[in-house]
Write a protein that holds these residues in place. Structure first.
Motif, PDB file in Angstrom:
ATOM      1  N   LEU A 322       1.677   3.158   0.326  1.00  0.00           N
ATOM      2  CA  LEU A 322       0.761   2.199   0.987  1.00  0.00           C
ATOM      3  C   LEU A 322      -0.707   2.509   0.602  1.00  0.00           C
ATOM      4  CD1 LEU A 322       2.003   1.674   4.515  1.00  0.00           C
ATOM      5  CD2 LEU A 322       2.564   0.473   2.479  1.00  0.00           C
ATOM      6  N   MET A 323      -1.327   3.879   0.604  1.00  0.00           N
ATOM      7  CA  MET A 323      -2.483   4.118   0.616  1.00  0.00           C
ATOM      8  C   MET A 323      -2.766   3.929  -1.210  1.00  0.00           C
ATOM      9  SD  MET A 323      -4.570   7.707   0.885  1.00  0.00           S
ATOM     10  CE  MET A 323      -4.129   7.782   2.595  1.00  0.00           C
ATOM     11  N   ARG A 324      -1.660   4.189  -1.894  1.00  0.00           N
ATOM     12  CA  ARG A 324      -1.974   3.952  -3.612  1.00  0.00           C
ATOM     13  C   ARG A 324      -2.049   2.472  -3.598  1.00  0.00           C
ATOM     14  NH1 ARG A 324       2.496   6.597  -6.246  1.00  0.00           N
ATOM     15  NH2 ARG A 324       1.321   6.043  -8.052  1.00  0.00           N
ATOM     16  N   ASN A 325      -1.308   1.523  -2.755  1.00  0.00           N
ATOM     17  CA  ASN A 325      -1.292   0.379  -3.075  1.00  0.00           C
ATOM     18  C   ASN A 325      -2.826  -0.150  -3.059  1.00  0.00           C
ATOM     19  OD1 ASN A 325       1.437   0.183  -3.074  1.00  0.00           O
ATOM     20  ND2 ASN A 325       1.887  -1.038  -1.142  1.00  0.00           N
ATOM     21  N   ARG A 326      -3.417   0.187  -1.850  1.00  0.00           N
ATOM     22  CA  ARG A 326      -4.816  -0.327  -1.698  1.00  0.00           C
ATOM     23  C   ARG A 326      -5.795   0.111  -2.831  1.00  0.00           C
ATOM     24  NH1 ARG A 326      -2.989   0.978   3.580  1.00  0.00           N
ATOM     25  NH2 ARG A 326      -3.542   3.173   3.829  1.00  0.00           N
ATOM     26  N   VAL A 327      -5.646   1.528  -3.352  1.00  0.00           N
ATOM     27  CA  VAL A 327      -6.244   1.812  -4.683  1.00  0.00           C
ATOM     28  C   VAL A 327      -5.894   1.057  -5.496  1.00  0.00           C
ATOM     29  CG1 VAL A 327      -6.595   3.749  -6.019  1.00  0.00           C
ATOM     30  CG2 VAL A 327      -6.780   4.324  -3.769  1.00  0.00           C
ATOM     31  N   MET A 328      -4.652   0.730  -5.993  1.00  0.00           N
ATOM     32  CA  MET A 328      -4.261  -0.244  -7.226  1.00  0.00           C
ATOM     33  C   MET A 328      -4.981  -1.484  -6.979  1.00  0.00           C
ATOM     34  SD  MET A 328      -0.264   0.889  -7.684  1.00  0.00           S
ATOM     35  CE  MET A 328       0.227   2.645  -8.204  1.00  0.00           C
ATOM     36  N   ALA A 329      -4.758  -2.100  -6.025  1.00  0.00           N
ATOM     37  CA  ALA A 329      -5.333  -3.388  -5.829  1.00  0.00           C
ATOM     38  C   ALA A 329      -6.768  -3.500  -5.902  1.00  0.00           C
ATOM     39  CB  ALA A 329      -5.075  -4.241  -4.286  1.00  0.00           C
ATOM     40  N   GLU A 330      -7.606  -2.629  -5.610  1.00  0.00           N
ATOM     41  CA  GLU A 330      -8.897  -2.354  -5.731  1.00  0.00           C
ATOM     42  C   GLU A 330      -9.429  -2.367  -7.263  1.00  0.00           C
ATOM     43  OE1 GLU A 330     -12.882   0.455  -4.412  1.00  0.00           O
ATOM     44  OE2 GLU A 330     -10.916   0.469  -3.441  1.00  0.00           O
ATOM     45  N   ARG A 331      -8.807  -1.401  -7.998  1.00  0.00           N
ATOM     46  CA  ARG A 331      -8.876  -0.998  -9.391  1.00  0.00           C
ATOM     47  C   ARG A 331      -8.394  -2.145 -10.154  1.00  0.00           C
ATOM     48  NH1 ARG A 331      -7.946   5.552  -9.329  1.00  0.00           N
ATOM     49  NH2 ARG A 331      -9.253   5.723  -7.992  1.00  0.00           N
ATOM     50  N   ALA A 332      -7.406  -3.034  -9.635  1.00  0.00           N
ATOM     51  CA  ALA A 332      -6.886  -4.088 -10.581  1.00  0.00           C
ATOM     52  C   ALA A 332      -7.822  -5.401 -10.459  1.00  0.00           C
ATOM     53  CB  ALA A 332      -5.446  -4.669 -10.204  1.00  0.00           C
ATOM     54  N   ALA A 333      -8.659  -5.241  -9.597  1.00  0.00           N
ATOM     55  CA  ALA A 333      -9.533  -6.665  -9.210  1.00  0.00           C
ATOM     56  C   ALA A 333     -10.236  -7.023 -10.243  1.00  0.00           C
ATOM     57  CB  ALA A 333     -10.360  -6.574  -7.996  1.00  0.00           C
ATOM     58  N   PRO A 334     -11.101  -6.242 -11.049  1.00  0.00           N
ATOM     59  CA  PRO A 334     -11.811  -6.358 -12.147  1.00  0.00           C
ATOM     60  C   PRO A 334     -11.091  -6.845 -13.382  1.00  0.00           C
ATOM     61  CG  PRO A 334     -12.237  -4.053 -11.918  1.00  0.00           C
ATOM     62  CD  PRO A 334     -11.313  -4.796 -10.464  1.00  0.00           C
ATOM     63  N   ILE A 335      -9.844  -6.193 -13.394  1.00  0.00           N
ATOM     64  CA  ILE A 335      -9.051  -6.674 -14.599  1.00  0.00           C
ATOM     65  C   ILE A 335      -8.562  -7.906 -14.464  1.00  0.00           C
ATOM     66  CG2 ILE A 335      -6.945  -5.993 -15.724  1.00  0.00           C
ATOM     67  CD1 ILE A 335      -7.544  -2.977 -14.812  1.00  0.00           C
ATOM     68  N   PHE A 336      -7.944  -8.479 -13.213  1.00  0.00           N
ATOM     69  CA  PHE A 336      -7.733  -9.678 -12.923  1.00  0.00           C
ATOM     70  C   PHE A 336      -8.827 -10.730 -12.960  1.00  0.00           C
ATOM     71  CE2 PHE A 336      -4.004  -7.923 -10.350  1.00  0.00           C
ATOM     72  CZ  PHE A 336      -2.945  -8.125 -11.315  1.00  0.00           C
ATOM     73  N   ALA A 337      -9.916 -10.400 -12.844  1.00  0.00           N
ATOM     74  CA  ALA A 337     -11.193 -11.167 -12.866  1.00  0.00           C
ATOM     75  C   ALA A 337     -11.459 -11.705 -14.434  1.00  0.00           C
ATOM     76  CB  ALA A 337     -12.282 -10.567 -12.206  1.00  0.00           C
ATOM     77  N   ASP A 338     -11.159 -10.873 -15.371  1.00  0.00           N
ATOM     78  CA  ASP A 338     -11.177 -11.163 -16.656  1.00  0.00           C
ATOM     79  C   ASP A 338      -9.962 -12.005 -17.323  1.00  0.00           C
ATOM     80  OD1 ASP A 338     -13.435  -9.547 -17.032  1.00  0.00           O
ATOM     81  OD2 ASP A 338     -12.598  -7.784 -17.676  1.00  0.00           O
TER      82      ASP A 338
END
Length: 371
Positions: A322-338
């Motif tokens: 779960l903790m890693r899920n939150r980190v992954m989602a946060e770091r994936a956000a700018p990638i998905f934004a592109d």
């Protein structure tokens, strides 16, 4: 089952499977990273990512084991029905490939992987392969494994993550009986205890939990799915990124109490004879996209339908998943934004109220399963 009269009965051991199955699913890739970095794995990940090494000589290596779903269907259909109902209640529990959309941005893709070399897994479903081919950017959990020298340097800078550095050894945390059990199992596999006595127990447990067929394929140079994805992305000239560093992944394991890891090691050895069936069940349900069904099926197939001790499970799930899920989602956000990205992470991270699919929906994306 290799048990002494002092070992707990199978019912008691099976009751700890939630922790063990989650441990196996989450720790195998981390253990492989560490083994590569400290030179215990035969063959390099870079070589494994090369196209010519993956199939001809390794596809014929067959793993033993029975999918426990079939066993339940024949012997206890009511337990199977309960397991399916439990899985159905898990949000986003079915599906390996998800389409990520937001107005004004090109669609991206989220793909759940399994960190094994099974050719059926490595092949990927057609829809995932098509999404991968069209993506400009490819992302996996960590790209550190693609450069073993860099991974080794990272781990050597923080040896306490994978090794005892305070004068203790593995035996320091084992009673006499468990120490004998560990030493005998290592000897059976041709590994002197002295060689690994300073390694953290989760690394040894991951090594022992890995089926012989997986070790054989890895030693032949076959890549597990994430490495194959990364190798194909590099070969195609795509931008390749990672969501975590090897240090962060090792820290997640090191953050858990040593007592937890010691219990995990001992239980892995005591359940060694069950691991082929457990791995076969995990793999085949993964291939069917039934991610949330894996744990209920394995538990339902055990004595007393697997009801019992869940000590440590919640703590492990929180830190490793779960903790890693939150980190992954946060770091994936700018990638998905592109837009136009293909992000591949362990399928364990997708389902549930705090899984990546739910977290991305909470962030304003439309996320839909691709059948």
């Amino acid at each position: 089952m290799r048990q002494s009269p002092h070992h707990p009965p199978l019912t008691a051991i099976w009751s700890r499977l939630p922790r063990l199955v989650l441990f196996v699913a989450a720790s195998l890739p981390l253990m492989l990273l560490a083994m590569l970095a400290i030179g215990l794995a035969a063959g390099s990940a870079k070589a494994g990512a090369e196209a010519g090494r993956s199939s001809a000589e390794t596809a014929g290596i067959v793993c033993a084991g029975e999918n426990l779903t079939g066993k339940l269907s024949a012997t206890d259909p009511e337990a199977l029905a309960r397991a399916r109902a439990e899985a159905a209640a898990v949000p986003n529990g079915k599906g390996r490939l998800w389409k990520i959309e937001k107005p004004g941005v090109a669609p991206s893709w989220l793909f759940g992987t399994m960190h094994v070399t099974d050719p059926r897994v490595v092949a990927m479903p057609d829809a995932a392969r098509d999404a991968f081919e069209t993506a400009d950017t490819v992302v996996i959990e960590t790209i550190d494994i693609l450069d073993p020298a860099k991974a080794q340097a990272a781990l050597m800078s923080r040896p306490e993550l994978t090794m005892f550095t305070d004068g203790n050894t593995l035996v320091s945390f084992l009673d006499e009986e468990d120490a004998r059990l560990v030493e005998e199992e290592l000897a059976r596999r041709g590994i002197p205890l002295a060689l690994v006595s300073r390694m953290k127990p989760w690394m040894i447990a991951g090594m022992l939990a890995m089926p012989a067929c997986e070790l054989e394929r890895k030693n032949e140079g076959a890549p597990f799915l994430d490495i194959r994805i990364a190798g194909d992305a590099e070969a195609a000239g795509k931008t390749l990124l990672g969501l975590e560093s090897i240090g962060e992944q090792m820290t997640a394991m090191a953050d858990l109490p040593i007592e937890f890891h010691v219990r995990g090691l001992v239980e892995t050895i005591r359940l060694a004879d069950l691991m082929p069936d457990i791995m076969a069940t995990m793999t085949e349900l993964y291939l069917e996209g039934e991610i949330a069904l894996i744990m209920p099926i394995i538990m339902a197939a055990g004595p007393e339908n697997g009801e019992g001790d869940t000590d440590g499970y919640a703590q492990f799930e929180e830190r490793i998943v779960l903790m890693r899920n939150r980190v992954m989602a946060e770091r994936a956000a700018p990638i998905f934004a592109d837009g136009n990205a293909f992000i591949a992470v362990g399928a364990l991270h997708l389902p549930g109220e705090e899984g990546l699919v739910s977290l991305l929906r909470d962030a304003g994306y439309t996320v839909s399963a691709v059948r």
